[in-house]
Design a protein around this motif. Structure first.
Motif, short mmCIF file in Angstrom:
data_model
loop_
_atom_site.label_atom_id
_atom_site.label_comp_id
_atom_site.label_asym_id
_atom_site.label_seq_id
_atom_site.Cartn_x
_atom_site.Cartn_y
_atom_site.Cartn_z
N VAL A 1 -10.62 -23.52 6.11
CA VAL A 1 -11.13 -24.65 5.32
C VAL A 1 -12.55 -24.36 4.85
O VAL A 1 -13.43 -24.02 5.65
CB VAL A 1 -11.09 -25.96 6.14
CG1 VAL A 1 -11.64 -27.12 5.31
CG2 VAL A 1 -9.67 -26.26 6.61
N TRP A 2 -12.74 -24.49 3.54
CA TRP A 2 -14.05 -24.39 2.93
C TRP A 2 -14.44 -25.75 2.37
O TRP A 2 -13.73 -26.30 1.52
CB TRP A 2 -14.05 -23.35 1.81
CG TRP A 2 -14.07 -21.94 2.30
CD1 TRP A 2 -13.03 -21.19 2.74
CD2 TRP A 2 -15.24 -21.10 2.43
NE1 TRP A 2 -13.44 -19.94 3.12
CE2 TRP A 2 -14.79 -19.85 2.94
CE3 TRP A 2 -16.59 -21.28 2.15
CZ2 TRP A 2 -15.67 -18.80 3.18
CZ3 TRP A 2 -17.46 -20.22 2.38
CH2 TRP A 2 -17.01 -19.01 2.90
N LEU A 3 -15.56 -26.29 2.85
CA LEU A 3 -16.10 -27.54 2.31
C LEU A 3 -17.19 -27.17 1.30
O LEU A 3 -18.20 -26.57 1.67
CB LEU A 3 -16.68 -28.40 3.42
CG LEU A 3 -15.75 -28.73 4.60
CD1 LEU A 3 -16.49 -29.59 5.63
CD2 LEU A 3 -14.50 -29.44 4.11
N VAL A 4 -16.97 -27.54 0.05
CA VAL A 4 -17.91 -27.16 -1.02
C VAL A 4 -18.46 -28.43 -1.66
O VAL A 4 -17.70 -29.23 -2.22
CB VAL A 4 -17.22 -26.28 -2.09
CG1 VAL A 4 -18.24 -25.83 -3.13
CG2 VAL A 4 -16.53 -25.09 -1.45
N THR B 1 -24.98 -36.39 -5.41
CA THR B 1 -26.19 -37.22 -5.31
C THR B 1 -25.92 -38.55 -4.61
O THR B 1 -26.76 -39.44 -4.63
CB THR B 1 -26.75 -37.51 -6.72
OG1 THR B 1 -25.74 -38.15 -7.51
CG2 THR B 1 -27.18 -36.21 -7.40
N ASP B 2 -24.73 -38.67 -4.00
CA ASP B 2 -24.34 -39.97 -3.41
C ASP B 2 -24.19 -39.92 -1.89
O ASP B 2 -23.62 -40.84 -1.30
CB ASP B 2 -23.02 -40.43 -4.03
CG ASP B 2 -21.85 -39.53 -3.66
OD1 ASP B 2 -22.10 -38.41 -3.15
OD2 ASP B 2 -20.70 -39.95 -3.86
N GLY B 3 -24.70 -38.89 -1.25
CA GLY B 3 -24.58 -38.78 0.20
C GLY B 3 -23.34 -38.05 0.67
O GLY B 3 -23.11 -37.94 1.88
N SER B 4 -22.55 -37.52 -0.25
CA SER B 4 -21.35 -36.79 0.14
C SER B 4 -21.66 -35.60 1.03
O SER B 4 -20.92 -35.30 1.97
CB SER B 4 -20.60 -36.29 -1.10
OG SER B 4 -20.08 -37.36 -1.85
N SER B 5 -22.76 -34.90 0.74
CA SER B 5 -23.08 -33.68 1.50
C SER B 5 -23.31 -33.98 2.98
O SER B 5 -22.97 -33.16 3.84
CB SER B 5 -24.30 -32.98 0.90
OG SER B 5 -25.43 -33.83 0.92
N ALA B 6 -23.84 -35.15 3.28
CA ALA B 6 -24.06 -35.52 4.69
C ALA B 6 -22.73 -35.68 5.42
O ALA B 6 -22.59 -35.30 6.59
CB ALA B 6 -24.87 -36.81 4.78
N PRO C 1 -26.86 -25.76 -4.61
CA PRO C 1 -28.13 -26.42 -4.92
C PRO C 1 -28.14 -27.12 -6.27
O PRO C 1 -28.97 -28.00 -6.51
CB PRO C 1 -29.14 -25.28 -4.88
CG PRO C 1 -28.33 -24.05 -5.18
CD PRO C 1 -26.98 -24.30 -4.58
N GLU C 2 -27.25 -26.71 -7.18
CA GLU C 2 -27.17 -27.36 -8.48
C GLU C 2 -25.71 -27.50 -8.88
O GLU C 2 -24.85 -26.75 -8.43
CB GLU C 2 -27.93 -26.57 -9.54
CG GLU C 2 -27.44 -25.15 -9.75
CD GLU C 2 -28.25 -24.40 -10.80
OE1 GLU C 2 -29.15 -25.01 -11.38
OE2 GLU C 2 -27.95 -23.22 -11.03
#
Length: 312
Positions: free
Chosen positions: A34-37, A42-47, A65-66
């Motif tokens: 599983v790769w989480l990309v 900008t909505d908190g998804s990365s957390a 980063p972009e």
């Protein structure tokens, strides 16, 4: 069991990502990479992705980063992955528990020239309400849109019938294409065209996926006034023109280009409509209606240009 890579692509999917990632955890096929990309959400998804990566140490986390778009984001993970079979999974959709196991079994029973297994999908709204099925019963019998298996190059040119989120792809197929074309705004039509020229497709008659329809999804933005998708579609049609081998394929491409030309005109994308008309002339002899639409597009484009010059 074959190793299956799931590339979970996220861009501002915070309301949906928990359900999506839980659906990976619910899979009955356990040999998963599983790769989480995260494509610069900008909505908190990365957390949320970090949270799941911490709880599942074998999962890989790639935080871009972009914002680079779906094609580049997928390739960034795919090129580091190792699975024999691959799923491109948007984290606003949901995998049903038997999804991976069913499609792996289909691949194992299929010829080695099968590069893609796709299936039916349950369509859901933003709040999860069930809207129906992608492949649904037609009034005159049969299923609409009618699925196709085998050598489907002409079919993918002629009409839309594959539910993109349901696809499982053979790694060798993706490698033979060099992955997704990173110059395009979206991936599926281009992948279908290039893959189906050299690989067979197989339809699995099962509901394996819940596809979410909401205003922020990629498909909902297609054909908007300033969207980049139409330019990508024209580029894919140009690629298809170079791949034609039979008169049926030429007719199929003409059908697609005519449809795209009409969509462009309806949305006042007259420059793109004229580019499509040039493509149509390469594929077939234009009808009187084709010529009239092209002439009207040219006049409308000139009138718009004159109006803008007067305002300036």
């Amino acid at each position: 069991m074959p190793l299956v890579t799931i590339v979970a692509l996220c861009h501002n999917h915070a309301p949906f990502v928990h359900e999506a990632l839980d659906s990976i955890l619910s899979q009955t096929h356990l040999n998963l990479e599983v790769w989480l990309v995260d494509d610069a959400s900008t909505d908190g998804s990365s957390a949320i992705l970090r949270e799941y990566a911490a709880q599942n140490p074998t999962w890989k986390l790639l935080l871009l980063p972009e914002n680079v778009g779906n094609c580049r984001a997928f390739n960034a993970a795919f090129r580091q992955s190792t699975g024999e079979l691959v799923i491109d999974f948007a984290t606003d959709d949901v995998l049903l528990p038997e999804r991976v196991a069913q499609q792996v079994a289909a691949f194992e029973a299929a010829e080695p020239t099968v590069g893609v297994v796709y299936s039916n999908a349950e369509l859901i709204a933003e709040d999860g309400e069930v809207l129906g099925l992608h492949h649904r019963a037609g009034r005159a019998g049969g299923v609409l849109p009618r699925p196709a298996s085998g050598w489907v190059f002409a079919e993918v040119l002629r009409r839309y019938f594959i539910s993109t989120p349901t696809m499982m792809m053979r790694r060798a197929c993706l490698i033979s294409l060099g992955g997704y074309d990173e110059e395009l705004a979206y991936e599926d039509f281009d992948f279908w065209v290039r893959a189906s020229r050299a690989w067979q497709f197989l339809y699995l008659d099962a509901v394996t996926t819940r596809k979410r329809k909401h205003p922020r999804s990629m498909s909902s933005r297609a054909y908007q006034r300033h969207d980049p998708y139409l330019a990508s579609t024209i580029r894919v049609c140009e690629k298809a023109l170079a791949l034609l081998q039979t008169s049926d394929e030429r007719t199929a491409l003409a059908t697609r280009v005519r449809w795209e030309m009409r969509q462009a005109i309806l949305r006042r994308r007259f420059a793109e409509a004229l580019k499509l008309f040039v493509l149509l002339r390469h594929a077939t002899k234009p009808t009187l209606l084709d010529l009239a639409l092209a002439a009207g597009s040219q006049l409308a484009m000139k009138a718009t240009l004159a109006f803008n010059q007067e305002r300036a």
